[in-house]
Design a protein around this motif. Sequence first.
Motif, PDB file in Angstrom:
ATOM      1  N   GLN B 276       0.737  -1.200   0.000  1.00  0.00           N
ATOM      2  CA  GLN B 276       0.103   0.021  -0.125  1.00  0.00           C
ATOM      3  C   GLN B 276       0.811   1.425   0.059  1.00  0.00           C
ATOM      4  OE1 GLN B 276      -2.582  -0.623   3.512  1.00  0.00           O
ATOM      5  NE2 GLN B 276      -4.048  -1.728   2.239  1.00  0.00           N
ATOM      6  N   THR B 277       2.245   1.021   0.472  1.00  0.00           N
ATOM      7  CA  THR B 277       2.931   2.242   0.627  1.00  0.00           C
ATOM      8  C   THR B 277       3.796   2.601  -0.654  1.00  0.00           C
ATOM      9  OG1 THR B 277       3.033   1.958   3.070  1.00  0.00           O
ATOM     10  CG2 THR B 277       4.631   3.486   2.132  1.00  0.00           C
ATOM     11  N   THR B 278       4.091   1.392  -1.236  1.00  0.00           N
ATOM     12  CA  THR B 278       5.023   1.761  -2.650  1.00  0.00           C
ATOM     13  C   THR B 278       4.126   2.210  -3.675  1.00  0.00           C
ATOM     14  OG1 THR B 278       4.665  -0.455  -3.058  1.00  0.00           O
ATOM     15  CG2 THR B 278       6.813   0.127  -2.115  1.00  0.00           C
ATOM     16  N   LEU B 279       4.513   3.149  -4.557  1.00  0.00           N
ATOM     17  CA  LEU B 279       3.782   3.586  -5.710  1.00  0.00           C
ATOM     18  C   LEU B 279       3.624   2.355  -6.445  1.00  0.00           C
ATOM     19  CD1 LEU B 279       5.700   6.908  -6.454  1.00  0.00           C
ATOM     20  CD2 LEU B 279       3.398   6.683  -5.733  1.00  0.00           C
TER      21      LEU B 279
END
Lengths: 311, 311
Positions: B276-279
Amino acid sequence: MTDPIWLGFDFGGTKLTAVSLRVADVADAPSGWLGQRRTFSPPDGDAHFDIDNMIQMGSALATGYVVQGIGVSFGGPVDFDSGTVLLSHHVPGWEQMPLQQRLEDAFNAPVRIDNDANVAALGEWRFGAGRGCDHLLYVTVSTGVGGGWVLNKRPFRGHGGLAGEIGHTVVDPNGPPCLCGKRGCVERLASGPYMAQDLARRMGIPATAMSGKQVADLANGGHADAIAVLDRGAWALGVGLGNAANLINPERILLGGGVTKSGERWWNGVQQALAQTTLPEVTVDLLPAQFGDDAPLWGAIALMLVDETAV
Amino acid sequence: MTDPIWLGFDFGGTKLTAVSLRVADVADAPSGWLGQRRTFSPPDGDAHFDIDNMIQMGSALATGYVVQGIGVSFGGPVDFDSGTVLLSHHVPGWEQMPLQQRLEDAFNAPVRIDNDANVAALGEWRFGAGRGCDHLLYVTVSTGVGGGWVLNKRPFRGHGGLAGEIGHTVVDPNGPPCLCGKRGCVERLASGPYMAQDLARRMGIPATAMSGKQVADLANGGHADAIAVLDRGAWALGVGLGNAANLINPERILLGGGVTKSGERWWNGVQQALAQTTLPEVTVDLLPAQFGDDAPLWGAIALMLVDETAV
């Protein structure tokens, strides 16, 4: 004259700049360009129009010289290894465009292409405020927040060429939602348009009536809501930079882009959050970038000076 | 016999391990050690006692062989370039100790020393789950949370040798206070002792009555408070890893340390927060480290195999 020259291009999406520099002048910390041309993309343009423009402007600058190589800063994702533009967020037709090949065919000279943040980082490192550094993080704080690395005196791009995306690191998981789908990204809190949007909402006026520059002007004039928004942006950027410093321990961090003209209050806020976030033993110098809008052009020249055979 | 061997040491603070490996065996993906010795530091020991132990254990392993080089993993900050230990958080007398010089004098062979996270990263990259990677982040999640980088197939240490401090990146500025002075660091939320402390507080029992392993056992057994604490830890680590992935775009992230034995629920939580945090365009493989407690020993051998003249 048949002096060898470098050509540099900076294509941001709305405007295109081309410069030339004598190869013999590069070593002497050049202070300006041999030649320079600028044009604006029409609203109904496309990639082919822009490429024709590049070739035309470059050819004009090259008249009477020999082009030794061409560096290109592109405002969008680029696959450096293949010299392919992946897309432009502003102009249609750039998807999977082999720009390196197109320009090599046109100029019969080697061409290198990278995204604007990486190129600007390299330009500041080679010619600007990053000179002499082993490890540098350059961050532009403008309509977006993007970053580029120079590690071990070389551009560092990461596995997929995407390193430097500090704008979408999370600093406040309870913060406002970002277009990327997360909450509290650095870009969501620290970029000019988002700060303007947040202040407009607080003031009950349309978002279109506010700009990032006005947020800074109002804050520096004592406007309480503007101060809250600007301070939060500076804090978010400083935490993001501090996280990056703990992870990579760069020697220097350089900041460029329009938001960095927000004044002393903003700079102090960034510096304070950075210092509070880095571990006591992690030291890093925070400095303004030297070149402003010209950093990608200097970096385009610097792209050609990197020994890509050495790793 | 006068076969040349490498010696590797792992000094964590409470125990000291020494291993030997034939130089000729290194190329064949060795599966075990030629010789191994282990000892525990007495509670009233000091640096000189530990160094004497190293020399004694190393000499025993070297009997009948020629020592070609020695790698040392040290559980504390190290200045790699000068081969100096800066301090130990566990044992007195290590401040500014020129350990490299001491061992070179004793064994008449080249010695390299680095901190345990950097060394473990290198060991996993050279011999373990990181083989074949260009860019790797290794993170140990244990009593603390520490990390080490391999970038461009080489150890990356940063300007002051402090790169990899993912444990003290901030993921929740409103989170609980960390010993480092900030709030919501990855280590404060994800390390074993802090999770144990938080669960003990929720349950109203003394912190000494709870361990990180018990938090995982209780959570996997359905204990609601334990689930909340374990999930939060996994989430915090995943956000920290995602921020690191956006910043550096490594190909692979490896996790080692006792907390990684917390089971499927924990791994799923880390993976989910990372994703969810990585592009969307930033991809990274998350894998368990291969060697567990032996990663620093394999890394100590690998330290000697890095060409430090190439940069």
